[in-house]
Write a protein that holds these residues in place. Sequence first.
Motif, PDB file in Angstrom:
ATOM      1  N   VAL A   1      38.756  36.032   8.555  1.00 47.27           N
ATOM      2  CA  VAL A   1      38.946  36.702   9.114  1.00 47.27           C
ATOM      3  C   VAL A   1      38.085  36.144  10.572  1.00 47.27           C
ATOM      4  O   VAL A   1      36.893  36.014  10.197  1.00 47.27           O
ATOM      5  N   LEU A   2      38.919  36.603  11.853  1.00 45.84           N
ATOM      6  CA  LEU A   2      37.639  36.596  12.827  1.00 45.84           C
ATOM      7  C   LEU A   2      38.177  38.272  13.350  1.00 45.84           C
ATOM      8  O   LEU A   2      39.396  38.656  13.483  1.00 45.84           O
TER       9      LEU A   2
ATOM     10  N   ALA B   1      34.851  38.790   3.062  1.00 42.27           N
ATOM     11  CA  ALA B   1      36.246  38.089   3.518  1.00 42.27           C
ATOM     12  C   ALA B   1      34.685  36.965   3.841  1.00 42.27           C
ATOM     13  O   ALA B   1      33.843  37.449   3.889  1.00 42.27           O
ATOM     14  N   LYS B   2      35.085  35.918   4.519  1.00 44.03           N
ATOM     15  CA  LYS B   2      34.415  35.264   5.232  1.00 44.03           C
ATOM     16  C   LYS B   2      35.133  35.485   6.686  1.00 44.03           C
ATOM     17  O   LYS B   2      36.156  34.543   7.444  1.00 44.03           O
TER      18      LYS B   2
ATOM     19  N   THR C   1      45.697  44.286   5.973  1.00 41.19           N
ATOM     20  CA  THR C   1      45.853  43.507   6.550  1.00 41.19           C
ATOM     21  C   THR C   1      45.456  42.930   4.734  1.00 41.19           C
ATOM     22  O   THR C   1      45.382  41.625   5.668  1.00 41.19           O
ATOM     23  N   ASN C   2      44.746  42.773   3.815  1.00 38.42           N
ATOM     24  CA  ASN C   2      45.372  43.218   2.150  1.00 38.42           C
ATOM     25  C   ASN C   2      43.862  42.216   2.583  1.00 38.42           C
ATOM     26  O   ASN C   2      43.557  41.066   2.145  1.00 38.42           O
ATOM     27  N   ILE C   3      42.481  42.201   3.365  1.00 40.66           N
ATOM     28  CA  ILE C   3      41.249  41.659   3.436  1.00 40.66           C
ATOM     29  C   ILE C   3      40.842  41.755   2.371  1.00 40.66           C
ATOM     30  O   ILE C   3      40.423  43.155   1.223  1.00 40.66           O
ATOM     31  N   GLY C   4      40.199  40.676   1.941  1.00 48.54           N
ATOM     32  CA  GLY C   4      39.387  40.394   0.847  1.00 48.54           C
ATOM     33  C   GLY C   4      38.835  39.123   0.282  1.00 48.54           C
ATOM     34  O   GLY C   4      38.620  38.893   1.366  1.00 48.54           O
TER      35      GLY C   4
ATOM     36  N   ASP D   1      42.832  33.350   7.800  1.00 50.20           N
ATOM     37  CA  ASP D   1      44.089  34.462   7.491  1.00 50.20           C
ATOM     38  C   ASP D   1      44.582  35.729   8.048  1.00 50.20           C
ATOM     39  O   ASP D   1      45.477  36.318   8.298  1.00 50.20           O
ATOM     40  N   VAL D   2      43.542  36.268   8.779  1.00 47.68           N
ATOM     41  CA  VAL D   2      43.897  37.605   9.271  1.00 47.68           C
ATOM     42  C   VAL D   2      42.907  37.506  10.992  1.00 47.68           C
ATOM     43  O   VAL D   2      41.558  37.756  10.223  1.00 47.68           O
TER      44      VAL D   2
END
Length: 265
Positions: free
Chosen positions: A51-52, A70-71, A43-46, A110-111
């Motif tokens: 993000v939830l 990520a937040k 999911t390209n988290i960074g 976003d994710v």
Amino acid sequence: MEGSNYQVIRKYELDTWTRCSSSYNETWATLTNETLPLLISKTNIGGNVTVLDIGCGAGNSTSKISETGAKVIGIDFSQKMIDEANSAYQSIVFKPSDAENIPLEDNSIDVVIANFVVHHFAEPNKVFKEIYRVLKPNGKFAFAVWGANEEQSSLGSFFQAFANHHEMSELPHGPLFGITAFETYNKLITDANLKNFKLEKLETNWNMDSLNPLINGCWDWGNLHLFPEDKQKDIKDDLIKNCESFKKGKSYSFPHSAMIGYAEK
């Protein structure tokens, strides 16, 4: 699903995981963390990504996601799980919340990650629609659930030991536990207007220096503390015997499988 059934399942799940809250990060989280790197990479988290983490439990997974920069916000329906998470990870935002009513605005995330929680939802259709609502356009959703029951070797060792002394129906089991069919999850995705669904199998291992994470996790999860001491001892003795074949030197390594799902808004 009828409302009464929903309430029964919800209470059942809430009681189970509230009971597991104090031990979760030292027990089940050491297994469920194995899928997080893949969920994060797919999911390209960074940095600069919101993000939830649904069903965050005692916060271990949320902390791992936060390490990417990520937040992240973690939610869980068990207040005791949230209390444990707040105590352990004070720099992260955690909120007590049902996944059917996520306390976030439309198009704000976003994710969304749901790591080993989808199979516990009493009303998964509602949850998937809520995920769609809070995701930004083109936002990503990833989840992990257990693979086939027979491929969960640590739990299999416990189930065999338990069945020698008690009825299996006494143990907790989520509505989608052990469901691996693409069609089941694809319908949830499609009904929620999510798209580009993919489902893949991940082979992994639960490694531990002692059997304590497995024993303590199963005892809390199955509420075996309420059993007579002699029956607890018999189950534990059989479990230890069943685990011998997974011993690697002084440690243990249990093969497991998970189903990893991905979709987009």
